[in-house]
Design a protein around this motif. Structure first.
Motif, short mmCIF file in Angstrom:
data_model
loop_
_atom_site.label_atom_id
_atom_site.label_comp_id
_atom_site.label_asym_id
_atom_site.label_seq_id
_atom_site.Cartn_x
_atom_site.Cartn_y
_atom_site.Cartn_z
N ALA A 169 3.77 -3.31 -8.67
CA ALA A 169 3.55 -2.54 -9.89
C ALA A 169 2.59 -3.29 -10.81
O ALA A 169 2.70 -4.51 -10.97
N GLY A 170 1.66 -2.53 -11.39
CA GLY A 170 0.65 -3.12 -12.24
C GLY A 170 -0.62 -3.48 -11.51
O GLY A 170 -1.64 -3.79 -12.14
N GLY A 171 -0.57 -3.45 -10.20
CA GLY A 171 -1.73 -3.80 -9.40
C GLY A 171 -2.69 -2.64 -9.20
O GLY A 171 -2.52 -1.57 -9.78
N SER A 172 -3.71 -2.89 -8.37
CA SER A 172 -4.76 -1.90 -8.13
C SER A 172 -4.97 -1.69 -6.63
O SER A 172 -4.76 -2.62 -5.83
N LEU A 173 -5.38 -0.49 -6.29
CA LEU A 173 -5.78 -0.16 -4.93
C LEU A 173 -6.93 0.83 -5.01
O LEU A 173 -7.09 1.52 -6.04
N SER A 174 -7.71 0.91 -3.95
CA SER A 174 -8.75 1.93 -3.91
C SER A 174 -8.69 2.68 -2.59
O SER A 174 -8.31 2.13 -1.56
N LEU A 175 -9.02 3.96 -2.66
CA LEU A 175 -9.08 4.82 -1.50
C LEU A 175 -10.49 5.36 -1.37
O LEU A 175 -11.19 5.53 -2.37
N LYS A 226 2.14 2.34 -10.60
CA LYS A 226 3.56 2.39 -10.91
C LYS A 226 4.33 2.76 -9.64
O LYS A 226 3.78 3.41 -8.75
N PRO A 227 5.61 2.40 -9.57
CA PRO A 227 6.40 2.80 -8.39
C PRO A 227 6.37 4.31 -8.15
O PRO A 227 6.39 4.75 -6.99
N GLU A 228 6.28 5.10 -9.21
CA GLU A 228 6.25 6.55 -9.03
C GLU A 228 4.94 7.06 -8.45
O GLU A 228 4.81 8.24 -8.15
N ASP A 229 3.95 6.18 -8.29
CA ASP A 229 2.72 6.56 -7.60
C ASP A 229 2.87 6.46 -6.08
O ASP A 229 1.96 6.86 -5.34
N THR A 230 3.98 5.94 -5.62
CA THR A 230 4.23 5.82 -4.18
C THR A 230 4.24 7.20 -3.54
O THR A 230 4.98 8.09 -3.97
N ALA A 231 3.39 7.38 -2.53
CA ALA A 231 3.27 8.69 -1.88
C ALA A 231 2.30 8.58 -0.72
O ALA A 231 1.60 7.56 -0.55
N LEU A 232 2.25 9.65 0.05
CA LEU A 232 1.20 9.81 1.06
C LEU A 232 0.05 10.52 0.37
O LEU A 232 0.24 11.62 -0.17
N TYR A 233 -1.10 9.89 0.36
CA TYR A 233 -2.27 10.43 -0.33
C TYR A 233 -3.19 11.11 0.68
O TYR A 233 -3.58 10.50 1.69
N TYR A 234 -3.56 12.36 0.38
CA TYR A 234 -4.38 13.15 1.28
C TYR A 234 -5.75 13.41 0.65
O TYR A 234 -5.83 13.84 -0.51
N GLU A 272 -10.20 9.02 5.94
CA GLU A 272 -9.71 8.25 4.79
C GLU A 272 -9.59 6.77 5.14
O GLU A 272 -9.35 6.42 6.29
N SER A 273 -9.72 5.94 4.12
CA SER A 273 -9.43 4.52 4.28
C SER A 273 -8.89 3.99 2.97
O SER A 273 -9.10 4.58 1.91
N GLY A 274 -8.24 2.85 3.06
CA GLY A 274 -7.64 2.25 1.88
C GLY A 274 -6.15 2.48 1.88
O GLY A 274 -5.56 2.87 2.88
N GLY A 275 -5.54 2.28 0.76
CA GLY A 275 -4.10 2.40 0.66
C GLY A 275 -3.43 1.10 1.04
O GLY A 275 -4.07 0.09 1.25
N GLY A 276 -2.10 1.14 1.08
CA GLY A 276 -1.34 -0.06 1.43
C GLY A 276 -0.21 -0.31 0.46
O GLY A 276 0.25 0.61 -0.22
N LEU A 277 0.19 -1.56 0.39
CA LEU A 277 1.33 -1.97 -0.43
C LEU A 277 0.83 -2.85 -1.57
O LEU A 277 0.04 -3.78 -1.34
N THR A 308 -3.01 8.81 3.84
CA THR A 308 -2.89 7.36 3.85
C THR A 308 -1.79 6.97 2.87
O THR A 308 -1.71 7.52 1.77
N GLN A 309 -0.95 6.04 3.29
CA GLN A 309 0.23 5.69 2.49
C GLN A 309 -0.12 4.70 1.40
O GLN A 309 -0.81 3.71 1.63
N VAL A 310 0.37 4.99 0.21
CA VAL A 310 0.30 4.07 -0.92
C VAL A 310 1.73 3.77 -1.35
O VAL A 310 2.50 4.69 -1.64
N THR A 311 2.08 2.50 -1.34
CA THR A 311 3.42 2.09 -1.73
C THR A 311 3.33 1.07 -2.85
O THR A 311 2.64 0.06 -2.71
N VAL A 312 4.01 1.36 -3.96
CA VAL A 312 3.99 0.47 -5.12
C VAL A 312 5.41 -0.07 -5.31
O VAL A 312 6.34 0.70 -5.55
N SER A 313 5.55 -1.37 -5.19
CA SER A 313 6.87 -1.99 -5.33
C SER A 313 7.11 -2.40 -6.78
O SER A 313 6.17 -2.76 -7.50
N SER A 314 8.37 -2.33 -7.18
CA SER A 314 8.70 -2.68 -8.57
C SER A 314 9.01 -4.16 -8.71
O SER A 314 9.13 -4.88 -7.75
#
Length: 122
Positions: free
Chosen positions: A14-20, A87-95, A6-11, A116-122
């Motif tokens: 809220a409202g932003g985008s990330l890709s895995l 959203k902040p509720e998307d914060t999780a370890l993604y497998y 896996e690759s991607g993830g991070g901090l 891989t960790q995804v953290t969404v701050s409010s």
């Protein structure tokens, strides 16, 4: 043995985008379906999005429909998860996960990535 890298993830705010992305090696019958699951702190692991061999069929959790998009490259080895309007509720370890049948639950997974960790701050 199938390895899922896996690759991607991070901090992100809220409202932003990330890709895995996740690459399988080797391709076998057990990589017919690949996808993403996540586990938030104190919660059970849950499906996020999965895709079949040809990309013709996808499954999304209701909570991510319209915001996340899963895709698979033409060589079938790599899957991508584009996550928008996070959203902040998307914060999780993604497998990353792979299985011999269309993945619809953790029980159907044959192989797991490291996460891989995804953290969404409010």
């Amino acid at each position: 043995q199938v390895q899922l890298v896996e690759s991607g993830g991070g901090l992100v705010q809220a409202g932003g985008s990330l890709s895995l992305s996740c690459t399988a090696s080797p391709l076998t019958a057990h990589t017919y379906s690949m996808g993403w699951f996540r586990r938030a702190t104190g919660k059970e692991r849950e499906i996020v999005a999965t895709i079949d061999w040809n990309g013709d069929n996808t499954v999304y959790a209701d909570s991510v429909k319209g915001r996340f998009t899963i895709s698979r490259d033409t060589a079938k080895k790599t899957i991508y998860l584009q996550m928008n309007s996070l959203k902040p509720e998307d914060t999780a370890l993604y497998y990353c996960a792979a299985g011999a049948r269309m993945l619809k639950s953790p029980e159907g997974v044959g192989y797991w990535g490291q996460g891989t960790q995804v953290t969404v701050s409010s």
